[in-house]
Write a protein that holds these residues in place. Structure first.
Motif, short mmCIF file in Angstrom:
data_model
loop_
_atom_site.label_atom_id
_atom_site.label_comp_id
_atom_site.label_asym_id
_atom_site.label_seq_id
_atom_site.Cartn_x
_atom_site.Cartn_y
_atom_site.Cartn_z
N ASP A 157 21.20 40.65 35.74
CA ASP A 157 21.99 40.26 36.91
C ASP A 157 23.25 39.49 36.48
O ASP A 157 24.35 39.74 37.00
CB ASP A 157 21.16 39.40 37.86
CG ASP A 157 20.00 40.17 38.50
OD1 ASP A 157 20.04 41.42 38.48
OD2 ASP A 157 19.07 39.52 38.99
N LEU A 158 23.08 38.58 35.53
CA LEU A 158 24.22 37.77 35.08
C LEU A 158 25.25 38.62 34.36
O LEU A 158 26.46 38.42 34.52
CB LEU A 158 23.74 36.64 34.17
CG LEU A 158 23.02 35.49 34.87
CD1 LEU A 158 22.43 34.53 33.84
CD2 LEU A 158 23.96 34.74 35.81
N LEU A 159 24.80 39.58 33.55
CA LEU A 159 25.73 40.45 32.84
C LEU A 159 26.65 41.17 33.83
O LEU A 159 27.87 41.16 33.67
CB LEU A 159 24.97 41.47 31.99
CG LEU A 159 25.82 42.53 31.28
CD1 LEU A 159 26.74 41.89 30.26
CD2 LEU A 159 24.92 43.58 30.62
N GLN A 160 26.06 41.78 34.85
CA GLN A 160 26.85 42.51 35.83
C GLN A 160 27.74 41.56 36.63
O GLN A 160 28.90 41.89 36.93
CB GLN A 160 25.94 43.30 36.76
CG GLN A 160 25.20 44.42 36.08
CD GLN A 160 26.14 45.38 35.34
OE1 GLN A 160 27.17 45.80 35.87
NE2 GLN A 160 25.80 45.71 34.10
N TRP B 117 34.43 26.01 37.28
CA TRP B 117 33.03 26.37 37.04
C TRP B 117 32.52 27.22 38.20
O TRP B 117 32.88 26.99 39.35
CB TRP B 117 32.16 25.13 36.92
CG TRP B 117 32.39 24.30 35.71
CD1 TRP B 117 33.11 23.14 35.63
CD2 TRP B 117 31.89 24.54 34.39
NE1 TRP B 117 33.09 22.64 34.35
CE2 TRP B 117 32.35 23.48 33.57
CE3 TRP B 117 31.11 25.54 33.83
CZ2 TRP B 117 32.05 23.40 32.21
CZ3 TRP B 117 30.80 25.46 32.47
CH2 TRP B 117 31.27 24.41 31.68
N THR B 118 31.67 28.17 37.90
CA THR B 118 30.96 28.93 38.94
C THR B 118 29.52 28.43 38.98
O THR B 118 29.04 27.79 38.03
CB THR B 118 30.98 30.43 38.62
OG1 THR B 118 30.20 30.66 37.43
CG2 THR B 118 32.40 30.94 38.42
N PRO B 119 28.79 28.70 40.07
CA PRO B 119 27.39 28.27 40.13
C PRO B 119 26.57 28.80 38.95
O PRO B 119 25.73 28.07 38.39
CB PRO B 119 26.90 28.85 41.45
CG PRO B 119 28.13 28.93 42.30
CD PRO B 119 29.24 29.29 41.35
N GLU B 120 26.82 30.05 38.55
CA GLU B 120 26.07 30.64 37.43
C GLU B 120 26.37 29.91 36.12
O GLU B 120 25.46 29.64 35.32
CB GLU B 120 26.41 32.12 37.29
CG GLU B 120 25.96 32.99 38.44
CD GLU B 120 26.90 32.93 39.64
OE1 GLU B 120 26.48 33.35 40.73
OE2 GLU B 120 28.04 32.43 39.49
N THR C 201 33.02 39.77 38.28
CA THR C 201 33.68 38.67 39.00
C THR C 201 34.52 37.76 38.13
O THR C 201 35.31 36.96 38.66
CB THR C 201 32.63 37.81 39.72
OG1 THR C 201 31.78 37.16 38.75
CG2 THR C 201 31.78 38.66 40.66
N THR C 202 34.40 37.83 36.82
CA THR C 202 35.17 36.92 35.94
C THR C 202 36.64 37.33 35.90
O THR C 202 36.95 38.51 35.78
CB THR C 202 34.57 36.95 34.52
OG1 THR C 202 33.20 36.54 34.57
CG2 THR C 202 35.33 36.00 33.60
#
Length: 202
Positions: free
Chosen positions: A35-38, A86-89, A43-44
């Motif tokens: 999930d984090l990879l996608q 910073w993002t929440p992730e 979004t980055t």
């Protein structure tokens, strides 16, 4: 330019200097890592920097994004980069790596390796804003790539770690001073990889 990687076919080289590197496979579970990879890819706010070599400008063979606290400006590939928020992730991952590293990080550099042609050449993270002996926490998602290190004075002394999906690598004090590292290009087909390196900017 030397590009072939000398890593073992599985895991770490023998004799990996534990006083300099600490590797944790499976730091993030597989589904969360997927999930984090996608999420990071889509979004980055990725940028492709340029580097000057022999009076010519070349595109850096990867995409980057710098995030951190206000005031943590940083030079990425020779260009000053103001931090994205910073993002929440990123904050969740920062908290997790801080628990192992026992350090409060104030910034993170994201690198996006789109395929086997993307790479980072031999270097050490010795910028003055990182202090004399920086400690850097690295988290990897996606394609397994070899993280090669070699002694600056004796290149025959070298090691590698295969950075797996969801893995954590702690680069301890002293590594940047006496060693250099890289992610080499690959002639084999490679899928996307995103790497995060948490740092302290003074």
């Amino acid at each position: 330019m030397e590009q072939l990687s000398f890593f073992a076919e599985a895991g770490q080289s023998r004799g990996l200097p534990k006083e300099l590197l600490e590797y944790h496979p499976g730091f993030i579970d597989e589904q969360t890592s997927n999930d984090l990879l996608q999420k990071f890819i889509v979004t980055t706010p990725w940028k492709q920097s340029t580097q000057k070599m022999w009076d010519k400008e070349y595109l850096t063979p990867r995409l980057t994004s710098w995030h951190g606290d206000l005031g943590t400006d940083y030079s990425v590939s020779g260009k000053i980069s103001n931090p994205n928020p910073w993002t929440p992730e990123l904050l969740i991952l920062k908290e997790k790596v801080e628990a192992i590293a026992n350090i409060k990080f104030n910034s993170v550099l994201l690198n996006y390796y789109r395929d086997g042609n993307d790479s980072v050449a031999w270097h050490s993270d010795r910028e003055s804003v990182l202090g004399k002996n920086p400690i850097i926490a690295s988290v990897s998602f996606g394609q397994v790539r070899s993280f090669d290190i070699r002694n600056k004075q004796h290149h025959s002394e070298h090691y590698s770690v295969k950075l797996e999906h969801g893995s954590f690598l702690l680069m301890k004090a002293g590594l940047q001073k006496h060693w250099e590292h890289r992610i080499a290009k690959s002639t084999k087909p490679m899928k996307a990889r995103v790497n995060l390196t948490f740092r302290v900017v003074l």
